[in-house]
Design a protein around this motif. Sequence first.
Motif, PDB file in Angstrom:
ATOM      1  N   GLU A 171      43.013  34.151  37.942  1.00  0.00           N
ATOM      2  CA  GLU A 171      43.148  33.840  36.504  1.00  0.00           C
ATOM      3  C   GLU A 171      44.202  34.732  35.857  1.00  0.00           C
ATOM      4  O   GLU A 171      45.046  34.265  35.092  1.00  0.00           O
ATOM      5  N   GLY A 198      32.071  33.269  40.143  1.00  0.00           N
ATOM      6  CA  GLY A 198      33.128  32.353  40.528  1.00  0.00           C
ATOM      7  C   GLY A 198      32.641  30.978  40.957  1.00  0.00           C
ATOM      8  O   GLY A 198      33.314  29.981  40.714  1.00  0.00           O
ATOM      9  N   ARG A 244      31.653  40.538  36.999  1.00  0.00           N
ATOM     10  CA  ARG A 244      30.205  40.756  36.904  1.00  0.00           C
ATOM     11  C   ARG A 244      29.934  42.238  37.145  1.00  0.00           C
ATOM     12  O   ARG A 244      30.711  42.931  37.815  1.00  0.00           O
ATOM     13  N   LYS A 255      32.288  45.375  42.816  1.00  0.00           N
ATOM     14  CA  LYS A 255      33.494  45.219  41.972  1.00  0.00           C
ATOM     15  C   LYS A 255      34.014  46.597  41.570  1.00  0.00           C
ATOM     16  O   LYS A 255      35.045  46.712  40.932  1.00  0.00           O
TER      17      LYS A 255
HETATM   18  N1  UDP Z   1      33.551  35.791  34.267  1.00  0.00           N
HETATM   19  C1  UDP Z   1      33.200  35.263  33.045  1.00  0.00           C
HETATM   20  N2  UDP Z   1      32.717  36.064  32.072  1.00  0.00           N
HETATM   21  C2  UDP Z   1      32.574  37.393  32.264  1.00  0.00           C
HETATM   22  C3  UDP Z   1      32.933  37.947  33.537  1.00  0.00           C
HETATM   23  C4  UDP Z   1      33.408  37.107  34.526  1.00  0.00           C
HETATM   24  O1  UDP Z   1      33.357  34.060  32.813  1.00  0.00           O
HETATM   25  O2  UDP Z   1      32.149  38.076  31.342  1.00  0.00           O
HETATM   26  C5  UDP Z   1      34.114  34.880  35.272  1.00  0.00           C
HETATM   27  C6  UDP Z   1      35.529  35.228  35.670  1.00  0.00           C
HETATM   28  O3  UDP Z   1      36.452  34.867  34.662  1.00  0.00           O
HETATM   29  C7  UDP Z   1      35.666  34.442  36.962  1.00  0.00           C
HETATM   30  C8  UDP Z   1      34.260  34.516  37.536  1.00  0.00           C
HETATM   31  O4  UDP Z   1      33.388  34.899  36.458  1.00  0.00           O
HETATM   32  O5  UDP Z   1      35.994  33.103  36.692  1.00  0.00           O
HETATM   33  C9  UDP Z   1      34.160  35.564  38.621  1.00  0.00           C
HETATM   34  O6  UDP Z   1      34.633  35.048  39.809  1.00  0.00           O
HETATM   35  P1  UDP Z   1      35.114  35.979  41.004  1.00  0.00           P
HETATM   36  O7  UDP Z   1      35.512  35.091  42.130  1.00  0.00           O
HETATM   37  O8  UDP Z   1      36.167  36.925  40.517  1.00  0.00           O
HETATM   38  O9  UDP Z   1      33.863  36.873  41.396  1.00  0.00           O
HETATM   39  P2  UDP Z   1      32.302  36.561  41.635  1.00  0.00           P
HETATM   40  O10 UDP Z   1      31.632  36.862  40.347  1.00  0.00           O
HETATM   41  O11 UDP Z   1      32.172  35.141  42.066  1.00  0.00           O
HETATM   42  O12 UDP Z   1      31.907  37.539  42.694  1.00  0.00           O
END
Ligand code: UDP
Length: 478
Positions: free
Chosen positions: A391, A56, A283, A288
Amino acid sequence: MLKPFEVHIQAEPLTRFEHELDAASWSGFQGQAARARTLMAGRTFWNISSTARGGGVAEMLHRMVAYARGAGVDARWLVLTGTPAFFHITKRLHHALHGSRGDGSPLGQAEHALYDEVLRDNAEELLVLVQPGDVVLLHDPQTAGLAPALAAAGARVAWRCHVGRDTPNAEVVRAWEFLAPGLAAARLTLFTRAAYVPPQCADRALVIQPSIDIFAVKNQPMTPAVARAILASIGLLRGAAGAPEPVFTRADGLTGRVSRGADIMQSGAEPDPEVPLVAQVSRWDPLKDPAGVLRGFAILLRQSPHLRAELVLAGPAVTSVADDPDAAATFQDVLDLWRQQSHFVRQHIHLACLPMADLEENAAMVNALQRHAAVVTQKSLQEGFGLTLTEAMWKARPVVASAVGGLQDQVVHGQNGLLVRDPGDPTEFAGAVRSLLEAPEQAALLGRRAHEDVRAHFTATRHLADFVRLIERLDAPG
Ligand code: UDP
């Protein structure tokens, strides 16, 4: 010698928001931009984080730096370089801030010395770039130890923590003890929720919630047919004759095409696009809880064998996120669990690793998945905020989220989505998902409200106003 590198971001014009806002909000937004320009005249607003992609923080920085530049502020983004041992320690800290032991490795003096050494290296280069009076916003535990050197050089240093836990435990205390010496030099500390503020920061804490960019490739409008075409082209759904091209619009306005395939584990044929899909995109991180989603969905399938539904657990290709060294092991655990399921269950559960080589192509895949899904879940055991949920809500998806951390600030149970009270209970989770699948009209209503709530609270316009507040506070005497 470890040096930070710069992520070069093009300015994004703020005029994009004109058609999304009413006249008063648009004028207020322009006023905030002008204020930011005046406050930052002759100075640079540095952001320092630990990865340029995946997760994120990277997602948000790409867009917020672009809009700050669009507002006329010299906003820049540097990414520090670390060693595997450094990222092992910072991942341990990340888990500890969520109250989890992670791999249980120590966070003692030796780890502190290694952490400081990597940051000292990075700081050497930073001190050439950062000028007295510049604003420096450090992101997450990986960067906290940079604060003393930057503050001593005359920068106005703030530290932003994107993670946290509502009810601190011994692990949380351990993490704050580790970070405290560095944080003592930060003028302000920023948190996603008031409950995350530790005693060490209580006298200089601001709460600023994250946001999504509604114009990002990841969130751009996409027809259902194109979403299906993209998911078919990466190998996740069965293709259809006469389908449109798997295309999207790149940030520069040119047409992009999804060409790379995803690494997919599935048993048997690709799912039929007509069958409702439940999706979680995250991720590969134990917090998660992809394993819990899998278990919950298996319960759902066993309890309701005639319910037509498929599950996709998707995340980035496991070696693609620099500061997330455990991703491969977590994915392997999920894969092992999937293998242990009955053939019937395995046929309905699909694991997908999405390529990150081209971030806009990856964003189009995530967009397609979130838009095609009948239900999007975020069954985290702990979650700082959870942009994946924002999202999905922007895309008017019915969501099921655990009642933890920032997920609770987004979902009002029964109004704009469903919250699962006990994040560790796969049966409660299964029941929530089933209720949405069985009542699609009610689910659609929740989704429509979710979209409006994101528009009101979690877009870049609100976030930029918060940054103005931040700069004013940093500049205030004392
Ligand atoms: N995301 C991505 N591709 C992937 C998996 C996740 O771009 O294959 C992005 C997702 O769309 C979001 C971000 O990674 O924008 C994850 O942010 P979040 O706050 O949900 O969790 P974090 O990874 O920061 O703990």
